[in-house]
Design an enzyme around this catalytic site. Structure first.
Site, PDB file in Angstrom:
ATOM      1  N   GLY A 189       0.800  -1.227   0.000  1.00  0.00           N
ATOM      2  CA  GLY A 189       0.000   0.000   0.000  1.00  0.00           C
ATOM      3  C   GLY A 189       0.830   1.274   0.000  1.00  0.00           C
ATOM      4  O   GLY A 189       0.352   2.321  -0.440  1.00  0.00           O
ATOM      5  N   PRO A 205       0.784  -1.880  -8.458  1.00  0.00           N
ATOM      6  CA  PRO A 205      -0.425  -2.407  -7.808  1.00  0.00           C
ATOM      7  C   PRO A 205      -0.083  -3.153  -6.529  1.00  0.00           C
ATOM      8  O   PRO A 205       1.018  -3.706  -6.412  1.00  0.00           O
ATOM      9  CB  PRO A 205      -0.986  -3.383  -8.848  1.00  0.00           C
ATOM     10  CG  PRO A 205       0.156  -3.749  -9.734  1.00  0.00           C
ATOM     11  CD  PRO A 205       1.077  -2.560  -9.735  1.00  0.00           C
ATOM     12  N   ASP A 206      -1.005  -3.155  -5.561  1.00  0.00           N
ATOM     13  CA  ASP A 206      -0.795  -4.033  -4.406  1.00  0.00           C
ATOM     14  C   ASP A 206      -1.268  -5.433  -4.794  1.00  0.00           C
ATOM     15  O   ASP A 206      -1.510  -5.717  -5.979  1.00  0.00           O
ATOM     16  CB  ASP A 206      -1.453  -3.474  -3.139  1.00  0.00           C
ATOM     17  CG  ASP A 206      -2.975  -3.469  -3.193  1.00  0.00           C
ATOM     18  OD1 ASP A 206      -3.554  -4.022  -4.151  1.00  0.00           O
ATOM     19  OD2 ASP A 206      -3.595  -2.897  -2.274  1.00  0.00           O
ATOM     20  N   ARG A 256      -3.800  -7.531  -2.908  1.00  0.00           N
ATOM     21  CA  ARG A 256      -5.120  -8.036  -2.545  1.00  0.00           C
ATOM     22  C   ARG A 256      -6.253  -7.030  -2.658  1.00  0.00           C
ATOM     23  O   ARG A 256      -7.392  -7.385  -2.361  1.00  0.00           O
ATOM     24  CB  ARG A 256      -5.066  -8.607  -1.113  1.00  0.00           C
ATOM     25  CG  ARG A 256      -4.155  -9.803  -1.018  1.00  0.00           C
ATOM     26  CD  ARG A 256      -3.997 -10.390   0.352  1.00  0.00           C
ATOM     27  NE  ARG A 256      -3.052 -11.519   0.302  1.00  0.00           N
ATOM     28  CZ  ARG A 256      -1.723 -11.391   0.284  1.00  0.00           C
ATOM     29  NH1 ARG A 256      -1.176 -10.201   0.357  1.00  0.00           N
ATOM     30  NH2 ARG A 256      -0.947 -12.457   0.196  1.00  0.00           N
ATOM     31  N   GLN A 299       7.735  -5.384   3.248  1.00  0.00           N
ATOM     32  CA  GLN A 299       7.437  -6.617   2.507  1.00  0.00           C
ATOM     33  C   GLN A 299       7.615  -6.373   1.022  1.00  0.00           C
ATOM     34  O   GLN A 299       7.451  -7.281   0.219  1.00  0.00           O
ATOM     35  CB  GLN A 299       5.981  -7.047   2.756  1.00  0.00           C
ATOM     36  CG  GLN A 299       5.684  -7.360   4.207  1.00  0.00           C
ATOM     37  CD  GLN A 299       4.190  -7.489   4.455  1.00  0.00           C
ATOM     38  OE1 GLN A 299       3.616  -8.577   4.422  1.00  0.00           O
ATOM     39  NE2 GLN A 299       3.541  -6.374   4.704  1.00  0.00           N
ATOM     40  N   ASP A 347      10.116  -3.558  -4.309  1.00  0.00           N
ATOM     41  CA  ASP A 347      10.300  -2.509  -5.316  1.00  0.00           C
ATOM     42  C   ASP A 347      11.511  -1.623  -5.037  1.00  0.00           C
ATOM     43  O   ASP A 347      11.846  -0.755  -5.848  1.00  0.00           O
ATOM     44  CB  ASP A 347       9.026  -1.651  -5.449  1.00  0.00           C
ATOM     45  CG  ASP A 347       8.542  -1.106  -4.105  1.00  0.00           C
ATOM     46  OD1 ASP A 347       9.390  -0.802  -3.231  1.00  0.00           O
ATOM     47  OD2 ASP A 347       7.315  -0.971  -3.935  1.00  0.00           O
ATOM     48  N   HIS A 359      10.745  -9.757   2.533  1.00  0.00           N
ATOM     49  CA  HIS A 359      10.429 -10.718   1.483  1.00  0.00           C
ATOM     50  C   HIS A 359      11.459 -10.656   0.361  1.00  0.00           C
ATOM     51  O   HIS A 359      11.164 -10.964  -0.785  1.00  0.00           O
ATOM     52  CB  HIS A 359       9.006 -10.501   0.954  1.00  0.00           C
ATOM     53  CG  HIS A 359       7.952 -10.791   1.987  1.00  0.00           C
ATOM     54  ND1 HIS A 359       6.631 -10.433   1.859  1.00  0.00           N
ATOM     55  CD2 HIS A 359       8.034 -11.415   3.186  1.00  0.00           C
ATOM     56  CE1 HIS A 359       5.949 -10.825   2.936  1.00  0.00           C
ATOM     57  NE2 HIS A 359       6.791 -11.420   3.758  1.00  0.00           N
ATOM     58  N   CYS A 377      23.003 -26.711  -5.946  1.00  0.00           N
ATOM     59  CA  CYS A 377      23.801 -25.724  -6.687  1.00  0.00           C
ATOM     60  C   CYS A 377      23.748 -24.385  -5.965  1.00  0.00           C
ATOM     61  O   CYS A 377      24.613 -24.063  -5.176  1.00  0.00           O
ATOM     62  CB  CYS A 377      23.325 -25.604  -8.129  1.00  0.00           C
ATOM     63  SG  CYS A 377      24.280 -24.374  -9.065  1.00  0.00           S
ATOM     64  N   SER A 384      -2.050  -5.595   4.303  1.00  0.00           N
ATOM     65  CA  SER A 384      -3.235  -6.305   4.782  1.00  0.00           C
ATOM     66  C   SER A 384      -2.901  -7.192   5.981  1.00  0.00           C
ATOM     67  O   SER A 384      -3.804  -7.771   6.575  1.00  0.00           O
ATOM     68  CB  SER A 384      -3.811  -7.168   3.651  1.00  0.00           C
ATOM     69  OG  SER A 384      -2.863  -8.144   3.260  1.00  0.00           O
ATOM     70  N   CYS A 401      -2.024   6.294   2.797  1.00  0.00           N
ATOM     71  CA  CYS A 401      -0.870   6.503   3.672  1.00  0.00           C
ATOM     72  C   CYS A 401      -0.089   7.757   3.292  1.00  0.00           C
ATOM     73  O   CYS A 401       0.480   8.405   4.175  1.00  0.00           O
ATOM     74  CB  CYS A 401       0.005   5.259   3.765  1.00  0.00           C
ATOM     75  SG  CYS A 401       0.358   4.463   2.247  1.00  0.00           S
TER      76      CYS A 401
END
Ligand code: OAD
Ligand code: ZN
Length: 382
Positions: free
Chosen positions: A117, A125-126, A128, A198, A201, A218, A231, A294, A352
């Site tokens: 968000g 885009p987010d 969900r 998370q 970008d 993430h 490997c 979320s 936000c």
């Protein structure tokens, strides 16, 4: 621990399909409950339309910095059950209380937890959000279920959809938002203990937040590894970038397995840095701000409960999240845990960027924030 939801991936797939079918109904229901909620909310619409809600405490939580753009922020004002007093009471609004804590030096080890968000305003885009979220727009990839695109088993069989998406979302094509720059301002003033994101970008880096202050929970596009068992060869970011942009499937020169950017997929473990940092950080934190997520993905979501029991926690999001049964130590905006628990959770519903501008305004940082945002936009339009 691997990344996932409370439920298995199969359950998740079913839930998601169900959720997508139910979008409209849910939207209706959400509307109803918002309208019939017994809590006093102060909704501020500014500056294009006049505020129709009576202002009980007389402090307009409107965003004068966003000249011309309609801004709707709702600072939640709970009617707390008898016996429950709030750590954030006494100020005009919870947001004022937060600003006062920062200004008085009571909050100087701030952790920000962020999700997709904070980057939607940048054009990414987010996941969900019904309609606009990535998971609702993956038809062209004919996936068995939307999250398959970030699932290791599926990726091994069909890597193409992920690489096509990676090309679309590849860092470098987007400018940081006011939310990213707000984090930068916290860092500049020595108030940011850590920014947990998370997002993949890299926009917090682009905003100038030092990498030592960031935990990319993430993963990120910064590095890539071969996923062949035994490997695991590392590949530099330039190498994989070139292949992704020329629509080639990146393969290891040693074992010919797929090479994947170090983005955490469902079923994979989070980066070591995440586990190295959370213990010390969340114990030391004296204010938590959660923005644009979320809070549906674990273990990230449960970090909200890792700060001390009387540490103020602020959620800035378009929707209420992180409460109730699925979040044992999650938010308690309405003081439902009763008088034994310290009420310390604040909720600001809305965009936000608007909330960050408003908070910056309360802190006297509005001009600086606007300057940073304008600078970034000028740079991307060159
Ligand atoms: P989600 O798409 O699940 O949630 C984004 C949240 O931000 C939603 O609650 C939106 O209502 C809210 N939102 C969107 N735009 C906003 C804005 N401008 N201002 C305020 N709120 C806004 O995204 P995440 O919570 O980040 O994993 O998703 C978590 C993880 O699930 C992601 O990291 C991703 C995904 O699977 C990987 O890709 C590895
Ligand atoms: Zn290999």
């Amino acid at each position: 621990p691997t990344m996932g939801h409370e439920s298995s991936v199969d359950d998740l797939a079913r839930d998601l399909e169900e959720a997508l079918r139910l979008d409209d109904k849910q939207a209706d229901r959400a509307g109803d409950s918002a309208a019939s909620g017994s809590d006093a909310e102060s909704t501020h619409t500014a500056p294009s339309s006049p505020d129709s809600t009576p202002e009980p405490e007389g402090s307009p939580d409107t965003d004068s910095a966003a000249a011309g753009a309609p801004v709707t922020l709702t600072v939640h004002r709970p009617l707390l059950p008898a016996g429950v007093t709030s750590l954030l009471a006494g100020a005009n609004s919870a947001l004022d209380a937060i600003a006062e804590r920062i200004q008085s030096g009571m909050a100087k080890r701030i952790i920000v937890m962020a999700g997709a968000g904070i980057s939607t305003a940048a054009g990414i885009p987010d996941f969900r959000s019904p309609g606009s979220g990535l998971y609702a727009n993956l038809q062209k990839y004919t996936l068995p279920y939307p999250e398959a695109i970030f699932t290791l088993d599926y990726f091994r069989k069909k890597p193409k959809p992920f690489y096509v998406l990676a090309k679309e979302l590849y860092p470098g094509q987007f400018a940081p938002t006011a939310s990213h720059f707000f984090v930068k301002l916290l860092a500049q003033r020595g108030l940011l203990l850590r920014h947990y994101t998370q997002n993949i970008d890299c926009l917090e880096r682009a905003a100038g937040v030092e990498s030592s202050l960031i935990v990319e929970a993430h993963g990120s596009f910064h590095q890539a590894h071969c996923i062949g068992s035994g490997c695991g060869k590392e590949f530099p970011q330039d190498w994989i970038r070139e292949r992704i942009f020329s629509d080639q499937t990146p393969r290891c020169d040693r074992c010919s397995s797929l090479v994947k950017p170090d983005i955490t997929f469902f079923g994979e473990g989070l980066p070591a840095r995440f586990f190295d940092m959370i213990g010390g950080d969340f114990a030391a934190c004296d204010m938590l701000t959660v923005m644009g997520t979320s809070l549906q993905v674990q273990p990230f979501a449960s970090l909200v409960g890792d700060v001390g029991p009387s540490v103020p926690r602020l959620l800035i999001n378009r929707e209420r999240v992180g409460e109730g049964a699925g979040h044992p130590r999650g938010f308690d905006f309405d003081g439902r845990r009763g008088a034994g628990a310290v009420h310390r959770d604040a909720l600001v519903l809305g965009d936000c960027d608007d909330a960050c501008r408003l908070l910056a305004d309360k802190l006297g940082w509005a001009e600086e924030l606007a300057g940073l945002v304008a600078g970034a936009q000028a740079q991307t339009s060159l």
